[in-house]
Design an enzyme around this catalytic site. Sequence first.
Site, mmCIF file in Angstrom:
data_model
loop_
_atom_site.group_PDB
_atom_site.id
_atom_site.type_symbol
_atom_site.label_atom_id
_atom_site.label_comp_id
_atom_site.label_asym_id
_atom_site.label_seq_id
_atom_site.Cartn_x
_atom_site.Cartn_y
_atom_site.Cartn_z
ATOM 1 N N GLU A 50 -10.052 29.743 76.037
ATOM 2 C CA GLU A 50 -11.252 29.474 76.844
ATOM 3 C C GLU A 50 -12.048 28.260 76.346
ATOM 4 O OE1 GLU A 50 -13.651 32.844 78.285
ATOM 5 O OE2 GLU A 50 -15.394 31.628 77.796
ATOM 6 N N ARG A 96 -13.896 30.936 85.256
ATOM 7 C CA ARG A 96 -14.091 30.041 84.101
ATOM 8 C C ARG A 96 -13.523 28.645 84.378
ATOM 9 N NH1 ARG A 96 -16.542 34.058 83.318
ATOM 10 N NH2 ARG A 96 -16.588 35.340 81.411
ATOM 11 N N SER A 139 -15.741 34.604 73.688
ATOM 12 C CA SER A 139 -14.335 34.948 73.988
ATOM 13 C C SER A 139 -13.446 33.746 73.733
ATOM 14 C CB SER A 139 -14.190 35.349 75.454
ATOM 15 O OG SER A 139 -15.035 36.432 75.720
HETATM 16 C C1 LIG Z 1 -21.620 34.600 71.483
HETATM 17 C C2 LIG Z 1 -21.139 33.870 72.718
HETATM 18 C C3 LIG Z 1 -21.074 34.534 73.934
HETATM 19 C C4 LIG Z 1 -20.639 33.867 75.088
HETATM 20 N N1 LIG Z 1 -20.596 34.562 76.255
HETATM 21 C C5 LIG Z 1 -20.185 33.945 77.392
HETATM 22 C C6 LIG Z 1 -20.153 34.652 78.634
HETATM 23 O O1 LIG Z 1 -20.517 35.827 78.712
HETATM 24 N N2 LIG Z 1 -19.727 33.988 79.730
HETATM 25 C C7 LIG Z 1 -19.344 32.673 79.688
HETATM 26 O O2 LIG Z 1 -18.968 32.130 80.740
HETATM 27 N N3 LIG Z 1 -19.359 31.979 78.523
HETATM 28 C C8 LIG Z 1 -19.770 32.584 77.385
HETATM 29 N N4 LIG Z 1 -19.782 31.889 76.196
HETATM 30 C C9 LIG Z 1 -19.311 30.497 76.162
HETATM 31 C C10 LIG Z 1 -20.438 29.423 76.251
HETATM 32 O O3 LIG Z 1 -21.667 29.950 75.866
HETATM 33 C C11 LIG Z 1 -20.558 28.835 77.666
HETATM 34 O O4 LIG Z 1 -19.346 28.247 78.055
HETATM 35 C C12 LIG Z 1 -21.670 27.768 77.740
HETATM 36 O O5 LIG Z 1 -21.849 27.368 79.069
HETATM 37 C C13 LIG Z 1 -21.362 26.537 76.886
HETATM 38 O O6 LIG Z 1 -22.527 25.724 76.858
HETATM 39 P P1 LIG Z 1 -22.743 24.639 75.742
HETATM 40 O O7 LIG Z 1 -23.946 23.867 76.115
HETATM 41 O O8 LIG Z 1 -22.744 25.268 74.415
HETATM 42 O O9 LIG Z 1 -21.426 23.740 75.952
HETATM 43 P P2 LIG Z 1 -20.635 22.926 74.825
HETATM 44 O O10 LIG Z 1 -19.887 23.879 73.973
HETATM 45 O O11 LIG Z 1 -21.523 21.957 74.168
HETATM 46 O O12 LIG Z 1 -19.587 22.133 75.731
HETATM 47 C C14 LIG Z 1 -18.513 22.814 76.376
HETATM 48 C C15 LIG Z 1 -17.746 21.790 77.231
HETATM 49 O O13 LIG Z 1 -18.595 21.369 78.308
HETATM 50 C C16 LIG Z 1 -18.794 19.952 78.247
HETATM 51 N N5 LIG Z 1 -20.183 19.704 78.597
HETATM 52 C C17 LIG Z 1 -21.299 20.121 77.945
HETATM 53 N N6 LIG Z 1 -22.405 19.698 78.581
HETATM 54 C C18 LIG Z 1 -21.973 18.994 79.658
HETATM 55 C C19 LIG Z 1 -22.632 18.274 80.703
HETATM 56 N N7 LIG Z 1 -23.965 18.182 80.765
HETATM 57 N N8 LIG Z 1 -21.856 17.631 81.633
HETATM 58 C C20 LIG Z 1 -20.507 17.693 81.596
HETATM 59 N N9 LIG Z 1 -19.832 18.342 80.625
HETATM 60 C C21 LIG Z 1 -20.563 18.995 79.667
HETATM 61 C C22 LIG Z 1 -18.490 19.544 76.798
HETATM 62 O O14 LIG Z 1 -18.071 18.184 76.716
HETATM 63 C C23 LIG Z 1 -17.368 20.519 76.459
HETATM 64 O O15 LIG Z 1 -16.138 20.057 76.963
HETATM 65 C C24 LIG Z 1 -20.231 32.515 75.020
HETATM 66 C C25 LIG Z 1 -20.296 31.838 73.786
HETATM 67 C C26 LIG Z 1 -20.742 32.506 72.650
HETATM 68 C C27 LIG Z 1 -20.824 31.780 71.334
#
Ligand SMILES: Cc1cc2nc3c(=O)[nH]c(=O)nc-3n(C[C@H](O)[C@H](O)[C@H](O)COP(=O)(O)OP(=O)(O)OC[C@H]3O[C@@H](n4cnc5c(N)ncnc54)[C@H](O)[C@@H]3O)c2cc1C
Length: 354
Positions: A340, A169, A244
């Site tokens: 996380e 992570r 998580s």
């Molecule tokens: C129900 C659920 C289940 C999940 N299961 C998992 C899992 O199994 N494994 C796992 O690893 N994660 C999991 N996650 C966490 C999450 O889905 C991941 O971390 C995902 O990659 C976040 O993507 P996002 O576009 O929503 O990021 P955001 O929440 O929009 O951003 C997260 C961070 O990344 C930065 N960011 C976003 N886009 C960019 C970009 N293009 N360039 C640079 N920085 C950026 C943002 O500024 C912020 O700091 C889960 C979340 C939920 C709600």
Amino acid sequence: MNLQYDVSLKPYNTLSLDVKAAYFVCINDLYDLDAVRKFCLDQKCPWLLIGGGSNLVLTQDFEGLVMFMSMNQVFWPVEAASTEPMDHFTVIVQAGYDWDLLVAESLLRGASGLENLSLIPGQVGAAPVQNIGAYGVELKDTLESVEVFDFDTGKAFTLAAVDCEFGYRDSIFKRHQCWIITQIQLRLSLNHKPQVGYGIIADTIKVLSGEVAAKASPQQVRDAVIHIRSAKLPDPKDIPNVGSFFKNPIVSDSKMKTLARQWPGLVAYAIGSNEHKLAAAWLIDQLGWKGFVQGEVGVHEHQALVLVGSGVATGKEILDLAQRIKADVAENFGVMLEVEPRLFNGRGEFYLEL
Ligand SMILES: Cc1cc2nc3c(=O)[nH]c(=O)nc-3n(C[C@H](O)[C@H](O)[C@H](O)COP(=O)(O)OP(=O)(O)OC[C@H]3O[C@@H](n4cnc5c(N)ncnc54)[C@H](O)[C@@H]3O)c2cc1C
């Protein structure tokens, strides 16, 4: 660029936290990024990039500019001219593309490698940031390179996967918050080898399709992953959450043995010769937090690692609960849980202290 003012971020984060952005803009291309950068420099205002909003907690109205990543094209390879059998192909995807849509489409094109990462919410561009992982597979296993726009300098550059400092992570992008990922390149396999080391995947494949895990198709693996995840993780559309809330803590061999003596049933996985990953969910569950509700926030009734909001909860309420759980685990197990999701106040990122 199409600048908007005083925009509610409630639809842009999966905890449904109702904070406002003083300025808000959708990023459709690199010109938008350039223009936004100049605006932030002129106004001397902080900025924040949001993708799917599934891994962040917003605790206050944001005083600066929030960008929503809307660059969402995908470039599949054209049909190979060569008659030689190929064992892989590369796909180029812009940051705003939906992650799970990419997984589904890759399987339809006969490529594998992403199926274990099915149903993870969010955008492609955020996937390298925390090196998304599930069921024995991480993004780093298929990533070739990342296109980056440096918001500090205004320069764009390519970063090879080996230079991304990927860990559990974790990646270099958490240490360079001014680096915006605009596009990634993945290497997908055309010779499918199912990653079914997790017993629950193998068992579910057997139940759903009758197939033995070692012979499962990528689609059968995806179906199993979706089945498992849908049963155990709340859909943020129904119950606001960010998945998580804590990482699984890593402890030394001696610490794990001491804990195992005190806590029979301790769930731990060896990583390397002298370290173990503890199941954070198990630790939290032992202390009776599963199903806990206080006001507008709580711990999911089936998954102790998932903090949930009511839809009108505030980021502060979520963090107060996280802090209580963290303190309880520290007191009882002597283990420090690490949060996380990324935490933001009115001006930028901050970290949760005990
Ligand atoms: C129900 C659920 C289940 C999940 N299961 C998992 C899992 O199994 N494994 C796992 O690893 N994660 C999991 N996650 C966490 C999450 O889905 C991941 O971390 C995902 O990659 C976040 O993507 P996002 O576009 O929503 O990021 P955001 O929440 O929009 O951003 C997260 C961070 O990344 C930065 N960011 C976003 N886009 C960019 C970009 N293009 N360039 C640079 N920085 C950026 C943002 O500024 C912020 O700091 C889960 C979340 C939920 C709600």
